[in-house]
Design a protein around this motif. Structure first.
Motif, mmCIF file in Angstrom:
data_model
loop_
_atom_site.group_PDB
_atom_site.id
_atom_site.type_symbol
_atom_site.label_atom_id
_atom_site.label_comp_id
_atom_site.label_asym_id
_atom_site.label_seq_id
_atom_site.Cartn_x
_atom_site.Cartn_y
_atom_site.Cartn_z
ATOM 1 N N ARG A 6 0.808 -1.278 -0.083
ATOM 2 C CA ARG A 6 0.153 -0.011 0.054
ATOM 3 C C ARG A 6 1.006 1.299 -0.001
ATOM 4 O O ARG A 6 0.478 2.273 -0.686
ATOM 5 C CB ARG A 6 -1.029 0.071 1.199
ATOM 6 N N LYS A 36 1.947 1.745 -3.439
ATOM 7 C CA LYS A 36 1.145 2.447 -4.346
ATOM 8 C C LYS A 36 1.116 4.142 -4.153
ATOM 9 O O LYS A 36 0.846 4.651 -4.907
ATOM 10 C CB LYS A 36 -0.324 1.974 -4.303
ATOM 11 N N ASP A 37 1.234 4.380 -2.954
ATOM 12 C CA ASP A 37 1.195 5.728 -2.563
ATOM 13 C C ASP A 37 2.424 6.605 -3.144
ATOM 14 O O ASP A 37 2.421 7.709 -3.530
ATOM 15 C CB ASP A 37 1.245 6.102 -1.034
ATOM 16 N N ARG A 77 4.308 15.828 -1.291
ATOM 17 C CA ARG A 77 3.669 14.539 -1.156
ATOM 18 C C ARG A 77 4.565 13.453 -0.798
ATOM 19 O O ARG A 77 4.408 12.347 -0.089
ATOM 20 C CB ARG A 77 2.670 14.328 -2.295
ATOM 21 N N VAL A 123 5.137 10.672 1.980
ATOM 22 C CA VAL A 123 5.145 9.086 1.964
ATOM 23 C C VAL A 123 6.083 8.544 2.451
ATOM 24 O O VAL A 123 6.122 7.415 3.184
ATOM 25 C CB VAL A 123 4.650 8.804 0.340
ATOM 26 N N GLU A 145 -7.443 6.664 -8.083
ATOM 27 C CA GLU A 145 -7.769 6.910 -6.518
ATOM 28 C C GLU A 145 -9.370 6.967 -6.622
ATOM 29 O O GLU A 145 -9.880 7.719 -7.092
ATOM 30 C CB GLU A 145 -7.200 7.788 -5.429
ATOM 31 N N GLY A 195 -0.712 11.749 7.276
ATOM 32 C CA GLY A 195 -1.829 11.027 6.555
ATOM 33 C C GLY A 195 -3.236 11.753 6.579
ATOM 34 O O GLY A 195 -3.527 12.822 7.047
ATOM 35 N N GLN A 208 -6.918 0.818 0.166
ATOM 36 C CA GLN A 208 -6.297 1.336 1.047
ATOM 37 C C GLN A 208 -6.325 1.626 2.328
ATOM 38 O O GLN A 208 -5.811 1.442 3.530
ATOM 39 C CB GLN A 208 -5.541 2.912 0.375
#
Length: 235
Positions: free
Chosen positions: A25, A28-29, A46, A50, A81, A195, A228
């Motif tokens: 997960r 993917k972020d 961003r 992550v 998303e 987050g 997610q």
């Protein structure tokens, strides 16, 4: 300590199960962040966030670097998303955040989970209004006082500040994420992780047997690689 504290305490009791699923997960972020702002964390806020989360989850540095390199490859597809909304049994509202490279597969899977567990997949907007979309930061406690920090951060969008065993927690509105992140970085306050969460504005008490019915759906959703995050209104 308010709703954010209680919500976080409850969520901590049910973390992602397998470490490999957590890494998938986060991977993917990383792809989403790199595709949106490039592979340089110095210019991509961003991606910086992550990478902080990956470090907090004990994801090896080599794995992080490989994920960034892979995301930079033009052959690497992007992840879409998508937010799904619906009801579990006994009137429990459920929000499902997904990131997928095959939307048809994800839609079919999520719909089947709701159907098999006696729930109903709803339309856009059907339950989202029952949740407050928030951002959160976990900071190093070194040299910080919760009351002083809260007073300092009110003008930057912070709504709740409290200390727990994992660090100093700061909650704010979804739209205030960038402002808060910039403040912490400019003032050399170490961000351990950050987050977004969707905190239910109201919750519903269920019997133990009813909770089991709802948990069957939640477990199926959380085990899906395209999912997610899952949020719900069960107390």
């Amino acid at each position: 300590m308010g709703r954010a504290f209680e919500f976080r305490k409850a969520r901590k009791l049910k973390r992602w199960g397998a470490m490999s699923r957590t890494f998938t997960r986060i991977g993917k972020d990383i792809v989403i962040a790199v595709k949106a702002g490039g592979p340089d964390p110095n210019t991509n806020s961003r991606l910086r966030a992550v990478m902080q989360n990956a470090k907090a989850a004990n994801m090896p540095k080599d794995n992080i670097e490989r994920a960034i390199k892979r995301a930079s490859d033009k052959a690497q597809g992007d992840f879409k998303e998508t937010l799904f909304e619906g009801y579990a049994p006994h009137g429990i509202a459920v929000l499902v955040e997904t990131a997928t490279d095959n939307n048809n597969r994800t839609v079919a899977n999520v719909r089947s989970y709701f159907t098999k567990c006696d729930g109903n997949l709803g339309t856009s907007g059907s339950v989202e209004f029952m949740f407050e979309h928030t951002c959160n930061f976990r900071l190093s406690k070194d040299g910080l006082d919760a009351e002083e920090l809260e007073l300092e951060l009110i003008d930057f969008g912070a709504e709740e500040v409290f200390e727990d065993e994992d660090g100093m927690m700061v909650y704010g509105g979804f739209a205030d994420y960038g402002t808060l992140q910039k403040y912490f970085e400019e003032n050399n306050i170490e961000i351990l992780s950050s987050g977004f969460e969707r905190i239910p504005t109201t919750t519903k008490e269920l019997s133990e047997e009813q909770q089991e019915d709802v948990n069957k759906l939640l477990e199926k959703l959380e085990e899906d690689d395209d999912v997610q995050n899952v949020f719900h209104t069960m107390a």
